[in-house]
Design an enzyme around this catalytic site. Structure first.
Site, PDB file in Angstrom:
ATOM      1  N   GLU A 113       0.820  -1.212   0.000  1.00 42.72           N
ATOM      2  CA  GLU A 113       0.000   0.000   0.000  1.00 42.72           C
ATOM      3  C   GLU A 113       0.856   1.267   0.000  1.00 42.72           C
ATOM      4  O   GLU A 113       0.514   2.255  -0.649  1.00 42.72           O
ATOM      5  CB  GLU A 113      -0.936   0.002   1.207  1.00 42.72           C
ATOM      6  N   ASP A 254      -4.587  -9.769  -8.352  1.00 46.23           N
ATOM      7  CA  ASP A 254      -4.985  -8.875  -9.435  1.00 46.23           C
ATOM      8  C   ASP A 254      -3.884  -7.976  -9.991  1.00 46.23           C
ATOM      9  O   ASP A 254      -3.556  -8.024 -11.180  1.00 46.23           O
ATOM     10  CB  ASP A 254      -6.187  -8.035  -8.992  1.00 46.23           C
ATOM     11  N   GLU A 347     -18.254  -7.179  -2.689  1.00 40.66           N
ATOM     12  CA  GLU A 347     -16.897  -7.735  -2.672  1.00 40.66           C
ATOM     13  C   GLU A 347     -16.863  -9.144  -3.245  1.00 40.66           C
ATOM     14  O   GLU A 347     -15.968  -9.497  -3.998  1.00 40.66           O
ATOM     15  CB  GLU A 347     -16.342  -7.711  -1.246  1.00 40.66           C
ATOM     16  N   GLU A 368     -12.671  -0.176  -9.818  1.00 44.23           N
ATOM     17  CA  GLU A 368     -12.191  -1.057 -10.889  1.00 44.23           C
ATOM     18  C   GLU A 368     -13.114  -1.124 -12.098  1.00 44.23           C
ATOM     19  O   GLU A 368     -12.650  -1.122 -13.254  1.00 44.23           O
ATOM     20  CB  GLU A 368     -11.939  -2.464 -10.329  1.00 44.23           C
ATOM     21  N   THR A 474      -1.670   1.082 -10.136  1.00 46.50           N
ATOM     22  CA  THR A 474      -2.892   0.438  -9.675  1.00 46.50           C
ATOM     23  C   THR A 474      -3.678   1.300  -8.695  1.00 46.50           C
ATOM     24  O   THR A 474      -4.766   0.920  -8.276  1.00 46.50           O
ATOM     25  CB  THR A 474      -2.569  -0.944  -9.050  1.00 46.50           C
TER      26      THR A 474
END
Length: 564
Positions: A113, A254, A347, A368, A474
């Site tokens: 992160e 991902d 989710e 996304e 991302t």
């Protein structure tokens, strides 16, 4: 399963009919204004109630630290300010961050992160600083205060990569490094989501340490794939054994696939593209079922979880980058049908049951599917994706808007809310919505020569930046690949100039100069983690097809003599 698939196909045809409306320029501008208002409602709520904490708690109108006490929302939102055209606030916040953010703190931070949000956010802001009207240091983009902050933050992450395999730990203490009790188990994305930020940082600063670390982690992870070409969800980075063996394209995996593709594009790297191509073949063979992607056992290919996860919604956008529009469109329509069912993406969504999965009913305002819509609209011009964007705006406004910002949705079935506004709402969700409805934005390469959108970079202004080809990390932080080659060009120039000077000196002097550059390459450099203004590190030679410095020197009519 078949009934759910048939239902989704029927929904697909219905959506095609509904999407017949063609948005006018005025309608798109009106939606952009709504999106801009959403941003400032959330942004001002954070500033008024939560700064300097990482995130806003919208139900109680206060703040909390979540990922490391970096004023994270401010870092994540910085480049969005410029996307919306607010140069004044960009300048103010960039200066504020330089004065207030300190990475020398006793905090355990997520390596993943911190990289995508902090390092990525600072790098993006650094590369956009010229467009924002900030005063630039000589040699920008190869130097600058935001670049030094990004380097400082990234260097704090490097101890996590000091493992026998080169794959990083998931958590690092910013002051003390990796704890002796830190678990060696981390997710696949936590190993393979560094090449964009770390390669850019290495090319800008001239320190190959970052790019080398990211590449070593990617190559180590590549060697652990199963005999059928899949990777699992969590791995022991020391033993290289897979702890969670579910293979798919969603949570925990991902962005690993995303960075192979985007890294291949940004770096023009055939190795990364070949890695993804092999993975994609296995993914299509074992996980795809009627344009859904299931979770399977990585060694056998048998279905382990017939669910769709909201994080998988990036996949159609990634397919569009590779030109696979037919499959991208079909998969997007499946995901859009889920959105219309709930007003957001849960989710976890059970494909056989056509409903949410217990305890996975939430929607934390993720970006996304909006990201994929942006790419697909750019590729196809189909206004179906604009209709989805408008649906997303209206859903978020209706369900999540609070007096203090926007709240994550705890349960999409009854629209219960959670007391959190993730920083990615401002970094990604709002940004992708805005860019979806602004097809001529400079980030799309929509600007033209002469309108002030192109920028000169480098020590003598010979590099062109901002001409297009931005790559989003991302966390939706745009990176300009041209900057990498601008800085590598300076490295070659300096090396060639040194060679010219050395070749024209006496033998004794040449020996002394050679000793200076080879035996003590860091002479005159600061020992601090980040460079001070005006300092430069010795850069590695990076190939770039440009005219040699010596040739340009002779063209200018300047020559060295023995008296020089």
């Amino acid at each position: 399963m078949r009934a759910a698939v048939c239902a989704s196909l029927c929904a697909w045809w219905l959506l095609r009919c509904v999407a017949a409306h063609q948005f006018t320029g005025e309608e798109m501008a009106a939606v952009r204004q709504r999106i801009t208002s959403m941003f400032y409602h959330a942004y001002n709520s954070y500033l008024d109630n939560a700064f300097p904490y990482d995130e806003l708690r919208p139900l109680t109108c206060d703040g909390q630290d979540t990922w490391g006490s970096f004023s994270l929302t401010l870092i994540d939102a910085l480049d969005t300010l410029l996307v919306l055209g607010n140069r004044t606030e960009f300048q103010r916040v960039a200066s504020l961050l330089q004065d207030t953010v300190d990475f020398d703190i006793d905090v355990n931070a997520s390596v993943f992160e911190t990289n995508i949000r902090v390092v990525g956010g600072l790098l993006s802001a650094h590369l956009l600083a010229g467009r924002a009207g900030m005063e630039l240091e000589p040699g920008w983009p190869c130097s600058g205060p935001l670049l030094r902050m990004a380097e400082d933050a990234a260097r704090k992450l490097l101890p996590a990569f000091q493992t026998p395999t080169g794959m990083p730990y998931g958590t690092v203490n910013l002051l003390h490094g990796v704890s002796p009790t830190e678990t060696p188990v981390t997710c696949t994305a936590g190993v393979g989501t560094f090449i964009l930020e770390f390669a850019m940082l290495s090319r800008l600063t001239g320190d190959p340490t970052f790019e080398n670390a990211a590449r070593q982690a990617l190559r180590a992870l590549w060697k652990t794939r199963s005999d059928i070409g899949l990777v699992g969800n969590h791995i022991d980075i020391i033993s290289k054994k897979w702890v969670a063996q579910d293979a798919g394209i969603g949570a925990g995996i991902d962005s690993y696939f995303e960075y192979l593709v985007k890294g291949a594009i940004m770096l023009q790297d055939e190795e990364l593209l070949n890695m993804f191509r092999e993975y994609d073949q296995a993914i299509q063979n074992y996980t795809r079922f009627d344009d859904w992607y299931l979770w399977v056992q990585m060694h056998k290919g048998t279905v382990s979880m017939p669910v769709f996860q909201s994080l998988e919604a990036f996949w159609p956008g990634l397919q569009s980058l590779l030109g696979d529009l037919e499959n991208a469109v079909r998969t997007f329509q499946n995901y859009y049908s889920v959105w219309r069912q709930f007003g957001g993406l849960p989710e976890f969504y059970s494909i056989p049951q056509g409903y949410t999965v217990d305890k996975r009913e939430g929607y934390p305002l993720r970006p996304e599917l909006i990201e994929s819509a942006m790419y697909l609209f750019r590729a196809t011009g189909d206004h179906t994706y604009l209709q989805f964007g408008l649906d997303a705006v209206e859903s978020i406004e209706r369900i999540a808007k609070m007096p203090c910002g926007y709240a994550s949705v705890k349960d999409l079935r009854d629209h219960q809310l959670d007391n959190r506004m993730e920083s990615f709402f401002l970094a990604e969700t709002i940004k992708y919505l805005y860019l979806l409805f602004e097809p001529t934005h400079f980030l799309h390469g929509g600007a033209t020569e002469g309108d002030g959108s192109w920028e000169e970079g480098g020590e003598v202004g010979e590099c062109v930046l901002g001409a297009g080809g931005f790559i989003f990390n991302t966390e939706a932080h745009p990176l300009d690949p041209a900057a990498m080659y601008c800085c590598s060009r300076h490295a070659q120039d300096r090396q060639e100039l040194r060679d010219i000077l050395l070749s024209l000196t006496q033998t004794g002097s040449r020996s002394k100069l050679s000793e200076k550059w080879t035996d003590n390459p860091e002479a005159g450099h600061s020992d601090s983690i980040a460079l001070k203004p005006g300092e430069k590190k010795a850069l590695p030679v990076l190939s770039c097809p440009v005219q040699p410095f010596s040739a340009r020197f002779s063209v200018l009519g300047q020559v060295f003599t023995d008296d020089t």
